[in-house]
Design an enzyme around this catalytic site. Structure first.
Site, PDB file in Angstrom:
ATOM      1  CG  ASP A 341       1.459   6.804  -6.170  1.00 37.40           C
ATOM      2  OD1 ASP A 341       1.358   5.649  -5.431  1.00 37.40           O
ATOM      3  OD2 ASP A 341       1.559   6.514  -7.508  1.00 37.40           O
ATOM      4  CG  ASP A 524       0.712   6.607 -11.502  1.00 33.82           C
ATOM      5  OD1 ASP A 524       1.004   6.494 -10.339  1.00 33.82           O
ATOM      6  OD2 ASP A 524       1.115   5.943 -12.506  1.00 33.82           O
ATOM      7  CG  ASP A 528      -2.296   6.212  -6.929  1.00 36.94           C
ATOM      8  OD1 ASP A 528      -2.168   5.962  -5.792  1.00 36.94           O
ATOM      9  OD2 ASP A 528      -1.628   6.339  -7.802  1.00 36.94           O
TER      10      ASP A 528
END
Length: 633
Positions: A341, A524, A528
């Site tokens: 990410d 995080d 996600d």
């Protein structure tokens, strides 16, 4: 009057939190039974070592059998009723057989290992469920409904239906997915989409439930019922992905049916064949069968697998990485591709000034000071970054008056008698980061470029992970193409997927897995979580990670050190080699003892010594992974 700029205080908007891990852990009865079994085992062992009367510690061990073994025994009997056989029942039989020949300590230890393993699995499952439930609270409980006559009333967000109009005031969370039909504002979507800065939303733009409105007022027409909102869909995606991944097992668990069935059949043959064909007495045949059950029991095989994996988990924990189970530790080494990410993982989720372009004869410091003067009163991330940059340069910042926010655009105020306006440019006007214009009265004073601040260790960590795994890394982000490309270029990403909603990230991960990749996703945020659950392995950043991401992930990097990822993969691969070596040792010893018992007369004491000796040997071999060098190599 001037002042020296100081970095602003960042006030994080709190997200809903699930119950604490301690309250979650104590709820399931499996955990309480496992704790009771462990306490009884430790107490019995203490009395045994202290030389207490045998009936005392035998009683404690038998109580350990009962508290820790009744549930696996019941599960095994239920499986037997459905014409299946598993290690749980074989474990109980082996433990009882050990007790019957005086080896009650070994049986109790086996009971405790299995009970503790089951309890940990229940805790992780329950914790994830609690986090999913808490996510539903991210959307506000109430919304302001606008009636046909323009009157407003407060209703439950769950009552919102397509076609309803809701009023979203500054600072409020959006009550449902919909389209803006009046007003302009900036909406903080980082929790849902991962975009690093609030995005402008005006008439015709979509807004999502659970996102936070900025300084403007919006009227939103709801387009989806609460049951189909983005929050509800994230919950569904996490649950579906978790169920899909639940089939992952340790090697020994994959063969337990065949192994258990084979041991039971062989034990019955060892009991009956000598009586039928060799005229052995029942007592002789029973003793031989008990010895066979002891030497063929799964203790050594289980301990061949668990000590290396548990030692690896402990080693990782010592370096700030929490691996949630032995199954996860085993699978980490089979990773073939890492997907990162962007916001909050490779970057810090906060913008920073990278360039100031003055105009009209001014210099950089003057432009920055003028912008910081009016942004000093703003809570917008871009404004905080400008003030922070002015503070880092130690610039004298003049006082501003008549401060006013321009919803969806920027801020304005009067500085030294002149009107200073700081406005964000259209996204199309810049290819990298976010561009803001600074004007004094109507004259252009300059431009400031801001980008999401990259973690200092990100480029090196990604490069190390690529070298370890042997495949280019992938970037998954909800941010726009220019922001994604900028971070990808600085970190050496192979493939970039941008502008992704949570379900889009899941689709990308699922597609990669379908092609045969074993994907590790590092993220995080709430957005996600579905991808973390769908991936072969999900890794969450511990410091900034949302509760849902932390509880959905298989691994938590507590100190947010991206460099831990390649170390973790290498440690898992080393643990797998140790597991294979241990299985070879245990298998060789078991085969030798079984052959001895079948073709000759294996003394009971020697059978126990050989079985326990191999168990100790594989345990000590696995413990070598506790060394610091096992992590650093």
């Amino acid at each position: 009057m001037t002042r020296t700029a100081t970095p602003p205080i960042v006030r994080e908007r709190p997200l809903p939190r699930p119950p604490s891990i301690f309250s979650t852990a104590l709820k399931p009865p499996e955990v309480r039974w496992a704790l009771a079994a462990l306490a009884l085992f430790l107490l019995g062992w203490s009395f045994q070592l202290a030389g207490a009367p045998a009936p005392l510690w035998w009683t404690l061990y038998l109580a350990c059998y009962a508290t820790g073994g009744w549930e696996p025994a019941l599960a095994g009997l239920r499986a037997l009723r459905e014409k299946t056989l598993d290690v749980d029942l074989l474990m109980i039989v082996a433990a009882l057989a050990a007790a019957s020949i005086g080896q009650i300590f070994d049986g109790a230890l086996l009971i405790v290992i299995f009970a503790t393993s089951g309890a940990l699995e229940v805790i992780v499952t329950r914790r994830t469920a609690d986090s999913v439930d808490s996510l539903l609270n991210l959307a506000p409980e109430q919304a302001t409904l606008v009636e046909e006559d323009g009157a407003t009333r407060t209703v439950s967000s769950r009552e919102l239906e397509p076609g309803h109009r809701v009023l979203v005031r500054p600072g409020e969370r959006v009550g449902g997915d919909g389209i803006v039909i009046d007003g302009t504002s900036e909406v903080d979507q980082q929790a849902i989409t991962g975009e690093s800065v609030p995005v402008v939303r005006e008439v015709g733009d979509e807004v999502l439930s659970g996102t936070v409105n900025g300084t403007g007022t919006l009227t939103v027409r709801i387009t989806r019922p609460a049951s189909e909102s983005v929050i509800a869909r994230i919950v569904a995606l996490v649950e579906e992905a978790s169920e899909t991944k639940a089939g992952t097992q340790l090697f020994i668990e994959k063969v337990e049916q065949t192994y258990s069935f084979g041991v039971v059949i062989a034990t019955l043959l060892v009991l009956t064949v000598p009586m039928l064909f060799f005229a052995h007495t029942f007592e002789e045949a029973l003793l031989r069968a008990i010895v066979f059950m002891i030497v063929a029991s799964p203790c050594a095989v289980v301990l061949s697998t668990m000590p290396p994996l548990l030692a690896s988990i402990a080693n990782a924990g010592r370096h700030g990485v929490l691996v949630k189970s032995a199954t996860v530790m085993e699978s980490l080494g089979r990773t073939t591709l890492v997907a990162y990410d962007k916001t909050g993982t490779l970057t810090e989720g906060a913008p920073e000034v990278i360039a100031v372009a003055p105009a009209g004869g001014r210099d950089e410091d003057e432009v920055l000071a003028l912008a910081a003067a009016v942004e000093h009163y703003s809570e917008h991330p871009l404004g905080r970054a400008i003030v922070s940059q002015a503070g880092e340069r130690g610039l004298p910042v003049p006082e501003a008056s008549e401060f006013r926010a321009l919803p969806g655009r920027g801020v304005t105020g009067r500085v030294q008698g002149r009107v200073v306006t700081v406005e964000r440019a259209d996204a199309a006007s810049t290819t990298t980061g976010t561009l803001v214009h600074v004007r004094v009265d109507q004259d252009t004073a300059g431009e400031i470029t801001l980008v999401d601040r990259l973690r200092p260790d990100a480029p090196g960590a990604v490069e190390s992970a690529v070298e370890t795994i042997g495949a280019p890394a992938v970037l998954l982000t909800g941010d726009n193409a220019s922001a994604a490309a900028e971070v990808a270029g600085r970190t050496g990403m192979g493939t970039v997927y941008h502008s992704l909603l949570p379900q889009d990230k899941v689709a990308v991960v699922t597609d990669l897995e379908t092609r045969g990749e074993r994907v590790m996703v590092v993220g995080d945020g709430i957005n996600d979580a579905p991808a973390l659950a769908a991936a072969s392995t999900g890794v969450a950043m511990g410091r900034r990670g949302s509760d849902l991401a932390l509880d959905t992930a298989d691994v938590i990097i507590v100190r947010d050190e991206l460099g831990a990822v390649p170390h973790l993969v290498r440690l898992s691969r080393r643990a797998r080699r140790y597991v294979i070596a241990n299985l070879a040792i245990a298998g060789t010893v078991i085969a030798a003892l079984v052959v001895w018992d079948l073709v000759g007369t294996l003394p009971l004491a020697l059978a126990v010594a050989g079985h326990e000796g191999s168990t100790v040997l594989v345990a000590l071999n696995g413990a070598r992974l506790l060394r610091r060098s096992a992590w650093e190599r």
